[in-house]
Design an enzyme around this catalytic site. Structure first.
Site, PDB file in Angstrom:
ATOM      1  NE  ARG A 286      36.076  37.329  35.682  1.00  0.00           N
ATOM      2  CZ  ARG A 286      34.918  37.724  35.926  1.00  0.00           C
ATOM      3  NH1 ARG A 286      34.206  38.166  34.728  1.00  0.00           N
ATOM      4  NH2 ARG A 286      34.125  38.063  36.993  1.00  0.00           N
ATOM      5  CG  HIS A 287      38.025  33.086  39.378  1.00  0.00           C
ATOM      6  ND1 HIS A 287      36.456  33.040  39.482  1.00  0.00           N
ATOM      7  CD2 HIS A 287      38.179  34.497  39.546  1.00  0.00           C
ATOM      8  CE1 HIS A 287      36.083  34.396  39.917  1.00  0.00           C
ATOM      9  NE2 HIS A 287      37.133  35.330  39.875  1.00  0.00           N
ATOM     10  CG  ASN A 293      32.277  35.481  40.796  1.00  0.00           C
ATOM     11  OD1 ASN A 293      32.807  34.491  40.076  1.00  0.00           O
ATOM     12  ND2 ASN A 293      32.561  36.449  41.107  1.00  0.00           N
ATOM     13  NE  ARG A 342      37.952  35.579  42.940  1.00  0.00           N
ATOM     14  CZ  ARG A 342      38.392  36.351  43.832  1.00  0.00           C
ATOM     15  NH1 ARG A 342      38.663  35.837  45.028  1.00  0.00           N
ATOM     16  NH2 ARG A 342      38.352  37.880  43.705  1.00  0.00           N
ATOM     17  CD  GLU A 380      40.009  41.266  40.071  1.00  0.00           C
ATOM     18  OE1 GLU A 380      41.060  41.815  39.541  1.00  0.00           O
ATOM     19  OE2 GLU A 380      38.812  41.138  39.350  1.00  0.00           O
ATOM     20  CG  HIS A 446      41.210  37.388  39.959  1.00  0.00           C
ATOM     21  ND1 HIS A 446      40.396  36.934  41.115  1.00  0.00           N
ATOM     22  CD2 HIS A 446      42.548  36.902  40.384  1.00  0.00           C
ATOM     23  CE1 HIS A 446      41.193  36.096  41.652  1.00  0.00           C
ATOM     24  NE2 HIS A 446      42.264  36.145  41.404  1.00  0.00           N
TER      25      HIS A 446
HETATM   26  O1  F6P Z   1      32.966  40.930  40.060  1.00  0.00           O
HETATM   27  C1  F6P Z   1      34.337  40.176  39.950  1.00  0.00           C
HETATM   28  C2  F6P Z   1      35.572  40.933  40.179  1.00  0.00           C
HETATM   29  O2  F6P Z   1      36.692  40.042  39.910  1.00  0.00           O
HETATM   30  C3  F6P Z   1      35.624  41.722  41.317  1.00  0.00           C
HETATM   31  O3  F6P Z   1      36.253  40.983  42.483  1.00  0.00           O
HETATM   32  C4  F6P Z   1      36.540  42.985  41.034  1.00  0.00           C
HETATM   33  O4  F6P Z   1      36.356  44.002  42.149  1.00  0.00           O
HETATM   34  C5  F6P Z   1      35.906  43.207  39.808  1.00  0.00           C
HETATM   35  O5  F6P Z   1      35.431  42.127  39.152  1.00  0.00           O
HETATM   36  C6  F6P Z   1      36.731  44.090  38.910  1.00  0.00           C
HETATM   37  O6  F6P Z   1      35.828  44.573  38.010  1.00  0.00           O
HETATM   38  P1  F6P Z   1      35.286  46.088  37.928  1.00  0.00           P
HETATM   39  O7  F6P Z   1      36.776  46.957  37.766  1.00  0.00           O
HETATM   40  O8  F6P Z   1      34.457  46.366  36.768  1.00  0.00           O
HETATM   41  O9  F6P Z   1      34.571  46.497  38.956  1.00  0.00           O
END
Ligand code: F6P
Length: 558
Positions: A286-287, A293, A342, A380, A446
């Site tokens: 990941r970044h 975050n 990022r 993402e 991501h």
């Molecule tokens: O929290 C970091 C992230 O990359 C968000 O930008 C993204 O919406 C999320 O993780 C994805 O994870 P989940 O599907 O568990 O919400």
């Protein structure tokens, strides 16, 4: 690429039975920086993915959900030419990316059950009447199972994985299938391997590890296997026009494609044209920690926090030493990021020297090491109207949405955003590219995106993919090989070295269903996750069930 059309205002306040039950408009105050979409919502992601809306959480692609055509693939080839590898990759691809049920009928496994293991090379000589009879019997039993399977409702693809090395055998198989009147398309996939080095590698790494050579000294096993191959060669007949629709693959380089028609057969052909059996490595990270975050916000396009910068520096050094060097030798390597800030900032300390490299097309030319390629399909999962909010804010502002996501995280689509299923679709071409590539690839991506790629290569079920833990500050090294994928995790910046990371996600990331399946051993993976440590490697294999305390599937993001 042209810019996306403006987002239309919401049209339907209620979505019946879908995963998008009429979200009220999000507060413009929540999330995002300046700017906004055509509806006046403030969002921070500069390139939203415009997707259809409506009572419909299904992706737009058609083959998994609606098509009904059935296909039998008859594998053809001498032993150790990669038929089982190809069969397994096709099965994985169709099941994971298209939700198409697919089953392999491996005649070798039937043969071992019927005739036992440790049969000598002479057993495979067609002049050996009894051996021939028993092998035909194994094929018949496998074929009967395949035909029964193809008769089931909802079933789409069956693969007969055997040498099928004579035209007589292939005609027989087709006749049996035809007589059942299942309305099934049949296509042969022949694998020819004349590359002696590749062949020897296949035999060493795959064949000698099968139960056939259990407890045998490797040198004797190798000789016996080569003799077995010679016995098949005596009667081998390559696929010709008389075999009907077919693909012939020569050394994963040259392809003959004949009379292939239809969406599903062509999908399969396109996929196999990208396959190879050479060892290769993917590095997923990941970044580094982003500004979002630290504030627990999802999505957006923020830059790195100071912790994130530190991770980027360490990654730059690590990539130089560990991605671009194999056995002490510099090798050409690739770097992919998303188009979001990022990931690009995380890549900024990676060097790009020009090296001279020799490629398998026989050419020697300059190569820009780790030249950054920003790919939009690595962006993402787009949270639409929830982009820029914290999970808590989503729960407060859109309690129904929050609940809907928890009850079906794979199919749930954010209002004006994406679902994991949408992401699976947009990652399909990327997976083809990854299958095709021979150089090591580092992907700086991501959480949501890497979950999908990880699940695909590690053999996880698609409904489990949204729960895989892809922690910040770790590099996941994956080595796909013929029958699975090996994994190592390395932590480059431990949590102890960081200030609050805002990434301890709430219940939204946790599975709600017990008894989900995953591959690999829990203890091994626990070991891999030891902070600051270099992983030992987990291996895909059995599928023990995993529960709410599983460290890989449920661990918080960091
Ligand atoms: O929290 C970091 C992230 O990359 C968000 O930008 C993204 O919406 C999320 O993780 C994805 O994870 P989940 O599907 O568990 O919400």
């Amino acid at each position: 690429m042209s810019s996306p059309p403006p987002t239309p205002p919401p049209t339907s306040p209620t979505r019946i039975g879908g995963h998008y039950p009429g979200a009220s408009s999000p507060s413009p105050k929540v999330g995002g920086t300046e700017g906004g979409n055509a509806s006046g919502f403030k969002v921070d992601n500069p390139m939203p993915h415009i997707l259809c809306e409506g009572n419909n959480a299904q992706p737009l692609d058609i083959i998994g959900a609606t098509a009904t055509d059935k296909l039998v693939l008859i594998m053809v080839g001498l032993p150790a030419t990669g038929k089982t590898h190809t069969s397994k990759r096709i099965q994985r691809f169709l099941e994971f990316f298209h939700d198409i049920p697919c089953q392999i009928f491996n005649v070798g496994e039937y043969r071992r059950k019927i005739c036992g293991i440790n049969m000598p090379a002479s057993f495979y000589d067609n002049d050996n009447k009894e051996g021939k009879r028993q092998r035909a019997e194994a094929c018949d039993v496998a074929l009967a199972d395949l035909v029964n399977y193809m008769g089931l409702a909802g079933v789409r693809v069956g693969i007969l994985d055997a040498t099928n090395s004579t035209r007589e055998r292939r005609e027989y198989v087709k006749k049996v299938i035809r007589e059942k009147k299942l309305g099934v398309k049949v296509m042969c996939i022949e694998s020819i391997c004349n590359d002696e080095e590749l062949l020897a590698e296949n035999i060493r790494t795959v064949k000698l590890n099968t139960p056939d050579y259990k407890d045998q000294p490797p040198e004797l096993a190798m000789l016996d296997f080569l003799q077995r191959r010679e016995n098949y060669k005596k009667h081998y007949e390559s696929v010709t026009d008389l075999d009907g629709p077919h693909v012939i693959i020569h050394d994963c380089k040259k392809f003959i494609i004949n009379r292939i028609r239809g969406y599903l057969p062509l999908k399969v052909v396109h996929f196999v044209m990208n396959l190879h059996t050479l060892p290769r490595t993917f590095f997923f990270t990941r970044h580094g920690q982003s500004e979002y975050n630290t504030r627990g916000k999802i999505g957006g396009d923020s830059g790195l926090s100071p912790n994130g910068m530190e991770y980027a520096r360490r990654l730059g050094k690590w990539a130089k030493e560990r991605v671009c060097v194999v056995d002490g030798k510099e090798v050409p390597a690739r770097l992919w990021t998303s188009t979001l800030r990022r990931t690009k900032e995380t890549a900024q300390f990676i060097d790009h020297p020009t090296i001279e490299a020799k490629f398998d097309d026989g050419f020697q030319h300059d190569w820009i090491q780790m030249r950054p390629m920003a790919r939009r399909n690595l962006d993402e999962l787009y949270a639409g109207s929830c982009d820029g909010m914290t999970y808590k804010e989503i729960e407060d502002v859109f309690p129904e949405e929050f609940k809907a996501r928890q009850s079906d995280k794979l199919a749930y689509r954010y209002p004006r955003g994406e679902s994991y299923m949408d992401v699976i679709l947009r990652l399909e071409p990327l997976a083809h590219e990854m299958e095709r590539t021979r150089e090591p690839i580092m992907i700086i991506g991501h959480q949501g995106i890497l979950r999908i790629l990880y699940a695909y290569f590690m053999g996880l079920k698609r409904e489990d993919a949204p729960y895989v833990s892809i922690p910040l500050n770790h590099v996941l090294k994956l080595n796909p090989h013929a029958y699975g994928c090996k994994e190592e995790r390395t932590c480059l910046l431990s949590k102890m070295e960081m200030v609050a990371d805002g990434q301890d996600e709430p219940i939204t990331s946790m599975p709600v269903k017990a008894n989900m399946k995953r591959v690999g051993s829990k203890n091994r993976i626990e070991e891999l996750l030891r902070e600051g440590g270099e992983g030992q490697g987990g291996e895909v294999g059995a599928s023990p069930s995993w529960g709410p305390d599983d460290p890989v599937m449920n661990a918080p993001s960091c």
